[in-house]
Motif scaffolding. Structure first.
Motif, short mmCIF file in Angstrom:
data_model
loop_
_atom_site.label_atom_id
_atom_site.label_comp_id
_atom_site.label_asym_id
_atom_site.label_seq_id
_atom_site.Cartn_x
_atom_site.Cartn_y
_atom_site.Cartn_z
N ARG A 69 -10.62 39.00 5.96
CA ARG A 69 -10.12 38.23 4.81
C ARG A 69 -8.74 37.66 5.12
NH1 ARG A 69 -13.31 39.59 0.47
NH2 ARG A 69 -11.78 38.71 -0.98
N HIS A 71 -7.18 34.89 4.37
CA HIS A 71 -6.48 34.20 3.28
C HIS A 71 -6.89 34.73 1.91
CE1 HIS A 71 -4.93 31.41 6.24
NE2 HIS A 71 -6.15 31.20 6.66
N PHE A 73 -9.94 35.77 1.08
CA PHE A 73 -11.37 35.69 0.81
C PHE A 73 -12.12 35.76 2.13
CE2 PHE A 73 -9.39 31.48 0.61
CZ PHE A 73 -10.05 30.79 1.61
N GLU A 77 -17.27 33.25 1.64
CA GLU A 77 -16.65 32.44 0.59
C GLU A 77 -16.01 31.19 1.17
OE1 GLU A 77 -13.52 32.80 -3.15
OE2 GLU A 77 -13.99 34.57 -1.95
N LYS A 78 -15.42 31.31 2.35
CA LYS A 78 -14.83 30.14 3.01
C LYS A 78 -15.90 29.09 3.27
CE LYS A 78 -12.29 28.63 7.12
NZ LYS A 78 -11.63 29.06 8.39
N LEU A 80 -18.69 28.74 1.64
CA LEU A 80 -19.11 28.21 0.34
C LEU A 80 -18.11 27.16 -0.15
CD1 LEU A 80 -20.98 28.31 -2.14
CD2 LEU A 80 -19.59 30.22 -2.99
N ARG A 81 -16.83 27.40 0.09
CA ARG A 81 -15.79 26.48 -0.38
C ARG A 81 -15.72 25.19 0.45
NH1 ARG A 81 -10.25 29.73 -1.94
NH2 ARG A 81 -11.13 31.21 -3.45
N LEU A 82 -15.80 25.35 1.76
CA LEU A 82 -15.51 24.22 2.65
C LEU A 82 -16.73 23.53 3.24
CD1 LEU A 82 -12.48 25.70 4.64
CD2 LEU A 82 -12.44 24.32 2.55
N ASN A 84 -20.11 23.67 1.91
CA ASN A 84 -21.27 23.82 1.04
C ASN A 84 -22.28 22.69 1.19
OD1 ASN A 84 -20.39 21.68 -1.05
ND2 ASN A 84 -18.66 23.10 -1.03
N ARG A 96 -23.23 32.38 -3.06
CA ARG A 96 -22.36 32.84 -4.15
C ARG A 96 -22.40 34.36 -4.25
NH1 ARG A 96 -24.60 27.99 -6.48
NH2 ARG A 96 -22.94 26.43 -6.67
N SER A 99 -20.74 35.93 -0.96
CA SER A 99 -19.28 35.86 -0.95
C SER A 99 -18.66 36.99 -1.77
CB SER A 99 -18.81 34.51 -1.50
OG SER A 99 -19.10 34.37 -2.88
N GLN A 100 -19.46 37.63 -2.63
CA GLN A 100 -18.97 38.73 -3.46
C GLN A 100 -19.46 40.09 -2.96
OE1 GLN A 100 -19.60 37.91 -7.70
NE2 GLN A 100 -19.53 35.73 -7.27
#
Length: 222
Positions: A69, A71, A73, A77-78, A80-82, A84, A96, A99-100
């Motif tokens: 992790r 930053h 996350f 999740e990275k 998913l954010r960048l 997707n 989703r 990432s959790q």
């Protein structure tokens, strides 16, 4: 957002699609990411990642995707954010949840011997219905396992970097150091904090690899 419902019957598809996503995520890791994760787990030597078997590579991959992790996350999740746009609607819903993913130490209470088992979190005492067609056949009541769990509605799956906790792993210095620092009043929710889960994953995985105990338990990565 696509409204998808995941059920235990979807397990083969979840497993298949999850493995594909793991590959996509892992390919986004930079050389520095690989080096950092390798150093965290004690398997970076002479400017190269040194893994002895497929299971060690599975554990390294699991750590890099779910526990690393840099930053705040994880890499799922990275992605998913960048990135997707590289995922379809099914993969986005799965991402989703990936990432959790949370790290857990849990004890097997019972297994149906076919496709699912009942486990209890050693710290929080939360009971999980874990769907896993291989684990259900190989684990026994009383075994204590550690790994990342992905939660769905009414059931969970493990990500693949699952470790059978032996006495030697639990007594390893890096693991004892973390457990000994947990205050009694925070024990039940200690691993609910992602940063703490990452520390525990680092300690347990590095101890497992360092002690050469990666072959004491078979598992299949998500």
């Amino acid at each position: 957002m696509t409204d998808l419902t995941f059920t235990p019957a979807n397990y083969p598809e979840i497993r298949h699609r999850g493995m594909g996503l793991n590959g996509k995520i892992f390919r986004k890791l930079t050389k520095d990411d690989i080096k950092t994760c390798g150093k965290h787990l004690g398997i970076w030597h002479q400017k190269a990642l040194m893994v002895q078997n497929e299971t060690e590579m599975d554990l390294f991959t699991d750590y890099a995707i779910y526990a690393f992790r840099p930053h705040g996350f994880n890499m799922a999740e990275k992605f998913l954010r960048l990135f997707n746009k590289e995922a379809d609607s099914y993969e986005l819903e799965l991402l989703r949840r990936m990432s959790q993913a949370h790290y857990a130490i849990y004890q097997v209470e019972e297994t149906n011997g076919t496709d699912s088992l009942k486990v209890v979190d050693v710290f929080s005492k939360v009971i999980y219905r874990l769907v896993d067609h291989q684990l259900a056949k190989t684990v026994r009541q009383g075994m204590i396992l550690a790994g990342h769990l992905i939660d769905f509605d009414g059931f969970s799956i493990q990500t693949g970097g699952t470790v059978l906790l032996s006495k030697e792993i639990l007594q390893a210095e890096q693991v004892k150091r973390i457990i000994d620092r947990i205050d009694d009043n925070e024990l039940s929710h200690f691993l609910s904090k992602p940063a703490n889960g990452a520390k525990m994953a680092k300690a347990i995985i590095s101890a497992t690899i360092g002690l050469g105990e990666t072959t004491n338990f078979g598992h299949v990565p998500v």
